[in-house]
Design an enzyme around this catalytic site. Structure first.
Site, short mmCIF file in Angstrom:
data_model
loop_
_atom_site.label_atom_id
_atom_site.label_comp_id
_atom_site.label_asym_id
_atom_site.label_seq_id
_atom_site.Cartn_x
_atom_site.Cartn_y
_atom_site.Cartn_z
N GLU A 158 0.72 -1.21 0.21
CA GLU A 158 -0.01 -0.01 0.12
C GLU A 158 0.95 1.50 0.13
O GLU A 158 0.65 2.19 0.74
CB GLU A 158 -0.98 0.11 1.22
CG GLU A 158 -2.03 -0.99 0.97
CD GLU A 158 -3.28 -1.00 2.12
OE1 GLU A 158 -4.41 -1.21 1.81
OE2 GLU A 158 -2.89 -0.48 3.46
N GLU A 234 -6.58 -7.78 -0.81
CA GLU A 234 -6.93 -7.61 0.65
C GLU A 234 -8.41 -7.36 0.52
O GLU A 234 -8.74 -6.19 0.59
CB GLU A 234 -6.12 -6.32 1.47
CG GLU A 234 -4.79 -6.54 1.98
CD GLU A 234 -4.21 -5.62 2.84
OE1 GLU A 234 -5.00 -5.04 3.43
OE2 GLU A 234 -2.97 -5.47 2.85
#
Length: 584
Positions: A158, A234
């Site tokens: 991320e 995710e």
């Protein structure tokens, strides 16, 4: 050997379209003797892949170290994944977030203030390359094109939420390839145009992280990943908790509907989490977006498989959804059974202030050091200073990270908490012995405060003048369970900390246990020397999970470090976890 590649529209396994149905399972959050059980339960839910982060700071607590033993045996974990007939995704970071202490980055890395954080900076990159080399020595032989289970390796994590340093990402990707990684490389970001653009490179396969609105979010991802399979790497099917808040849950039906929408769109998925596990020891992270919020010990995450490895309604709901798209195994795990409820009485107190030198070794410092100035870095330390004033005054710290309990001539004065932005407290007299017990409650794992120092930062002053001449005693937490009182002593009624207590717990046979800490204050627990983690009356978590492999038939030793006030010294176990559910 099998071949796994990214095709124009799909992942291709030996030339045939392959959908990744993965579940996150962090080996470092699960007792190693339970890895095979958790992996098998993922398979029986219909998953074909296990994903794991690699926590750099767990493997390398000090510079030059790299531990692959016991619960950190990544090689054994990947072999167990393969033995179950499943595939694997490895996400080594170096930054992982994961609500893990410092986001997985070693605190020692930032002792030198010139070291960069998640950017193209030579000292930082040198350390990262050394770390990744060690990881890939384990991972490379397990790649699918060498007969192993590993399909994908992720670069960073991320990153678009943190920075946009393309040179840094390129350096990580190049080192990954130079280390022998041949499987496809991925990145993951939240599906916003800004994050997807900043967090990846052409040549790395972009994936997204989200928990709802699959159609819209996949459409944004497709704009930034024009070809190849779409993947939510995710899929947030639950959430984490921090001390002092409520326990987060999401209805199983709602989560299953979101998963159904994702699979109906043809995407691959990684459930975050399939099984969360536990922040054993003192490994929890923290958030700080203006208010410091340390995470609880349980990482149950309201996942399909709960903290103790038992299937939840979400497990069965997800299995039903997966069965609409792919064949699932015929058998399911049995439901949870009530855990044994032994008991005992804590006693044999060893009080920290009575003989601190039994708990560690005093070090003298002219100026008050932060924890990060000490080697090894403690997570709990006692500070001592002689105050020679002529009148009462206000003791002021630069900043408390994260909790400081102040004593004067052995008497409790009060506690300063970071989450309340407290840093000053009045002293009752001008002359006496000042003692301060300081606790690191977990390093920030997300955002700009990653890598910050712990302890007392910025020194201390009295009457506006610096306080100098400090004795510092880092508490050797690993050695505490072996401390014994000079003579046995029972306790009754409330017990004030800091104090070490112990009890014998008799169990008929090894089994998972749930220790009820609801009548205790704040502290840490060991069971047969295994560090279960932190407890805190603040909640929402009320029970600590004791994994079956650390429980013996017959006598077991429970050791408790109480830092606050224990209202009742009874050691009670309950039949099920109490994490803050409304029915608790």
């Amino acid at each position: 050997m099998p071949e796994f590649v990214i095709g124009e529209h799909d992942f291709l396994l030996d030339g045939r379209p392959f959908r990744i149905l993965s579940g996150a399972l962090h080996y470092f959050r699960v007792h190693p003797d339970l890895w095979a059980d958790r992996i098998d339960k993922a398979r029986r839910m219909g998953l074909n892949t296990i994903e794991t982060y690699v926590a750099w700071n767990a493997h390398a607590p000090e510079p030059g170290a790299f531990d692959l033993s016991g619960g950190l045996d990544l090689d054994r974990f990947l072999r167990l994944v393969a033995d179950a007939g499943m595939y694997a995704i490895v996400r080594p970071g170096p930054y992982i977030c994961a609500e893990w202490d410092n986001g997985g980055l070693p605190a020692w890395l930032f002792r030198d203030p010139s070291v960069g954080v998640r950017r193209y900076e030579p000292k930082y990159l040198d350390a990262v390359r050394e770390y990744l080399t060690k990881v890939y020595e384990v991972v490379v032989p397990h790649q699918i094109d060498r007969g192993g289970p590993v399909l994908l390796v992720q670069v960073e994590n991320e990153y678009g939420a943190f920075g946009d340093d393309k040179r840094y990402l390129k350096a990580l990707a190049e080192h990954t390839r130079d280390s022998g990684v041949t499987v496809p490389l991925t990145t993951v970001d939240q599906p916003t145009p800004e994050m997807l653009a900043a967090g990846s490179l052409d040549g790395l396969h972009r994936t997204a992280s989200f928990g709802s609105g699959a159609e819209a979010r996949l459409a944004i991802l497709r704009q930034h990943q024009p070809t190849g399979p779409l993947m939510c790497s995710e899929f947030w099917n639950g959430w984490f908790d921090h001390w002092g808040a409520h326990h987060h849950t999401t209805p199983a039906a709602d989560s299953a509907a979101e998963l159904d929408a994702l699979l109906a769109a043809g995407a691959s998925v990684n459930l975050y989490m399939f099984h969360g596990g536990t922040n054993f020891g003192l490994t929890n992270g923290a958030n700080d977006k203006g208010v410091y919020q340390p995470l609880i010990t349980s990482y149950d995450y309201d996942a399909p498989l709960d903290e103790a490895g038992d299937p939840t309604p979400k497990y069965h709901a997800f299995r039903d959804v997966i069965a609409r798209y792919h064949k699932v195994p015929d058998t399911v795990p049995p439901p949870a059974r009530p855990a044994p409820t032994p008991g005992g009485l804590l006693g044999d107190p060893v009080r920290l202030l009575d003989a601190p030198e039994r708990w560690g070794t005093w070090e003298f410092h002219e100026e008050l050091p932060a924890f990060d100035d000490l080697t090894p870095m403690p997570q709990l330390a006692l500070l001592r200073c002689a105050v020679e004033g002529d009148r009462p005054g206000v003791l002021t710290f630069g900043e408390v990270r994260d909790r400081a309990t102040v004593f004067f001539d052995g008497d409790l004065v009060g506690t300063l908490s970071r989450d309340h932005h407290e840093r000053a407290i009045p002293l009752p007299r001008g002359r006496g012995e000042l003692l301060v017990l300081v606790e690191d409650q977990g390093r920030v794992d997300y955002g700009s405060r990653i890598g910050e120092a712990k302890g007392i930062v910025g020194g201390a002053s009295l009457h506006g003048e610096p306080l100098a001449g400090w004795d510092v005693l880092p508490l050797d937490l690993a050695a505490l369970p072996s401390l014994r009182p000079s003579s046995p002593e029972p306790v009754a009624g409330p017990v004030a900390g800091p104090v070490l207590l112990r009890a014998d717990i008799d169990v008929d046979e090894p089994a998972d246990l749930f220790l009820d800490t609801g009548e205790w204050g704040k502290g840490v627990v060991w069971f047969n020397g295994f560090a279960l983690g932190r407890y805190w009356r603040r909640g929402p978590q009320r029970t600590l999970y004791v994994p079956r492999p650390v429980v013996r038939a017959g006598a077991n030793e429970l050791v408790v470090l109480e830092l606050g006030t224990m209202l009742d010294p009874a050691a009670r176990f309950v039949p099920r976890p109490l994490l803050g559910h409304t029915e608790a």
